[in-house]
Design a protein around this motif. Structure first.
Motif, PDB file in Angstrom:
ATOM      1  N   THR A  78       0.809  -1.230   0.000  1.00  0.00           N
ATOM      2  CA  THR A  78       0.000   0.000   0.000  1.00  0.00           C
ATOM      3  C   THR A  78       0.838   1.274   0.000  1.00  0.00           C
ATOM      4  O   THR A  78       0.343   2.332  -0.378  1.00  0.00           O
ATOM      5  N   LYS A  79       2.093   1.210   0.392  1.00  0.00           N
ATOM      6  CA  LYS A  79       2.911   2.439   0.406  1.00  0.00           C
ATOM      7  C   LYS A  79       3.353   2.877  -0.989  1.00  0.00           C
ATOM      8  O   LYS A  79       3.929   3.947  -1.168  1.00  0.00           O
ATOM      9  N   TYR A  80       3.058   2.040  -1.996  1.00  0.00           N
ATOM     10  CA  TYR A  80       3.418   2.380  -3.393  1.00  0.00           C
ATOM     11  C   TYR A  80       2.154   2.583  -4.221  1.00  0.00           C
ATOM     12  O   TYR A  80       1.194   1.846  -4.029  1.00  0.00           O
ATOM     13  N   PRO A  81       2.124   3.547  -5.144  1.00  0.00           N
ATOM     14  CA  PRO A  81       3.206   4.457  -5.493  1.00  0.00           C
ATOM     15  C   PRO A  81       3.433   5.516  -4.403  1.00  0.00           C
ATOM     16  O   PRO A  81       2.497   5.898  -3.714  1.00  0.00           O
ATOM     17  N   ARG A  82       4.682   5.948  -4.287  1.00  0.00           N
ATOM     18  CA  ARG A  82       5.010   7.007  -3.346  1.00  0.00           C
ATOM     19  C   ARG A  82       4.480   8.349  -3.857  1.00  0.00           C
ATOM     20  O   ARG A  82       3.979   8.437  -4.964  1.00  0.00           O
ATOM     21  N   LYS A  83       4.615   9.375  -3.046  1.00  0.00           N
ATOM     22  CA  LYS A  83       4.047  10.690  -3.381  1.00  0.00           C
ATOM     23  C   LYS A  83       4.605  11.230  -4.691  1.00  0.00           C
ATOM     24  O   LYS A  83       5.693  10.879  -5.116  1.00  0.00           O
ATOM     25  N   SER A  84       3.817  12.144  -5.256  1.00  0.00           N
ATOM     26  CA  SER A  84       4.133  12.749  -6.549  1.00  0.00           C
ATOM     27  C   SER A  84       5.578  13.217  -6.672  1.00  0.00           C
ATOM     28  O   SER A  84       6.084  13.927  -5.826  1.00  0.00           O
ATOM     29  N   GLY A  85       6.234  12.747  -7.723  1.00  0.00           N
ATOM     30  CA  GLY A  85       7.621  13.142  -8.008  1.00  0.00           C
ATOM     31  C   GLY A  85       8.652  12.223  -7.397  1.00  0.00           C
ATOM     32  O   GLY A  85       9.788  12.134  -7.899  1.00  0.00           O
ATOM     33  N   LYS A  86       8.289  11.497  -6.358  1.00  0.00           N
ATOM     34  CA  LYS A  86       9.262  10.629  -5.658  1.00  0.00           C
ATOM     35  C   LYS A  86       9.744   9.452  -6.515  1.00  0.00           C
ATOM     36  O   LYS A  86      10.937   9.169  -6.557  1.00  0.00           O
ATOM     37  N   PRO A  87       8.844   8.759  -7.233  1.00  0.00           N
ATOM     38  CA  PRO A  87       9.327   7.616  -8.045  1.00  0.00           C
ATOM     39  C   PRO A  87      10.415   8.004  -9.057  1.00  0.00           C
ATOM     40  O   PRO A  87      11.377   7.253  -9.243  1.00  0.00           O
ATOM     41  N   SER A  88      10.279   9.187  -9.694  1.00  0.00           N
ATOM     42  CA  SER A  88      11.280   9.570 -10.698  1.00  0.00           C
ATOM     43  C   SER A  88      12.562  10.105 -10.057  1.00  0.00           C
ATOM     44  O   SER A  88      13.644   9.915 -10.581  1.00  0.00           O
ATOM     45  N   LYS A  89      12.423  10.777  -8.894  1.00  0.00           N
ATOM     46  CA  LYS A  89      13.607  11.337  -8.238  1.00  0.00           C
ATOM     47  C   LYS A  89      14.421  10.262  -7.518  1.00  0.00           C
ATOM     48  O   LYS A  89      15.634  10.353  -7.403  1.00  0.00           O
ATOM     49  N   ASP A  90      13.711   9.266  -6.985  1.00  0.00           N
ATOM     50  CA  ASP A  90      14.368   8.235  -6.167  1.00  0.00           C
ATOM     51  C   ASP A  90      13.843   6.850  -6.577  1.00  0.00           C
ATOM     52  O   ASP A  90      13.109   6.210  -5.850  1.00  0.00           O
TER      53      ASP A  90
END
Length: 242
Positions: A227-239
């Protein structure tokens, strides 16, 4: 109808048949209306760098149709993440009228274009939504509700997995359309493990009537995404999960 248009129609019909899709006259007409609306809107906003008719048919329409053989159930539900000008979602819908499709894009101008295409082509059970994948991926009416998610060259595979797998039900597929490198596949092992996906196949082919190489990565979802995925907006691409 002049010779040039007849040749373009023949190109589309032959290209589609190479992927097992037999287009009738009405379907071909829809593709050509789509092309015209795309070119008209493209003069006002940046939807595609490809403006030549033949190139649109080849690099957008036939390329999108290339995933049709993977879709075994023609009544599936499909979400096209980061759809842009509607690829591959709208060509798949024209080819398979019974499929239910959601087109998602983060730019509202693009979803307005998609709404107009849907209306002009009289397409049913397809709609566009203006949202980021990170936001809808946690929404109960979207999460794990689709048989298939697709994305076409939106981001690197580890990032795409976090965007797209949360939408897919267990047992469903994520189809990533890429010029995917071995390194990208290698870098995806951690993301696959965390998010509950497994690479089922990698299809490598050359687009008909060209020397353009394409890769399609087919990922099967074998368990629920935490449930913690996807992470908040912008986080997947940055990290990314690498």
């Amino acid at each position: 109808m002049d010779k040039r248009e007849l040749d373009l129609r023949e190109l589309l019909i032959e290209g589609a048949s190479g992927f097992g899709v037999d287009l009738n006259e009405e379907q071909v007409d829809k593709f050509f209306t789509y092309k015209d609306v795309l070119k008209e809107w493209n003069s006002k906003m940046n939807l595609t760098a490809i403006e030549d008719d033949r190139e649109i048919i080849l690099k957008h329409f036939i390329d999108s149709i290339s995933i049709c053989p993977i879709i075994k159930d023609k009544k599936s539900t499909l979400i096209d993440v980061g759809t842009g000008a509607g690829f591959p979602g709208i060509p798949v819908k024209i080819a398979f009228p019974d499929i239910k499709i959601k087109l998602m894009d983060s730019l509202e101008k693009r979803t307005k274009f998609l709404d107009e295409v849907i209306e002009k082509l009289s397409l049913k059970e397809i709609s566009a939504v203006h949202s980021r994948a990170e936001d809808k991926g946690i929404a109960s009416d979207y999460r794990e509700k689709y048989d298939i998610s697709t994305a076409r060259a939106v981001a690197n595979l580890p990032v795409l997995l976090e965007y797209c797998l949360p939408f897919v039900r267990v047992g469903g597929l994520f189809i990533a359309m890429k010029g995917s490198s071995t390194e990208e596949i290698e870098n995806s092992k951690k993301a696959l493990d965390i998010l509950g996906g497994k690479i089922e196949d990698i299809l490598e082919f050359t687009l008909p009537f060209s020397d353009i190489k394409r890769n399609v990565v087919i990922i099967k979802k074998f368990r629920q995404t935490p449930t913690k995925y996807p992470r908040k907006s912008g986080k997947p691409s940055k990290d990314p999960l690498i």
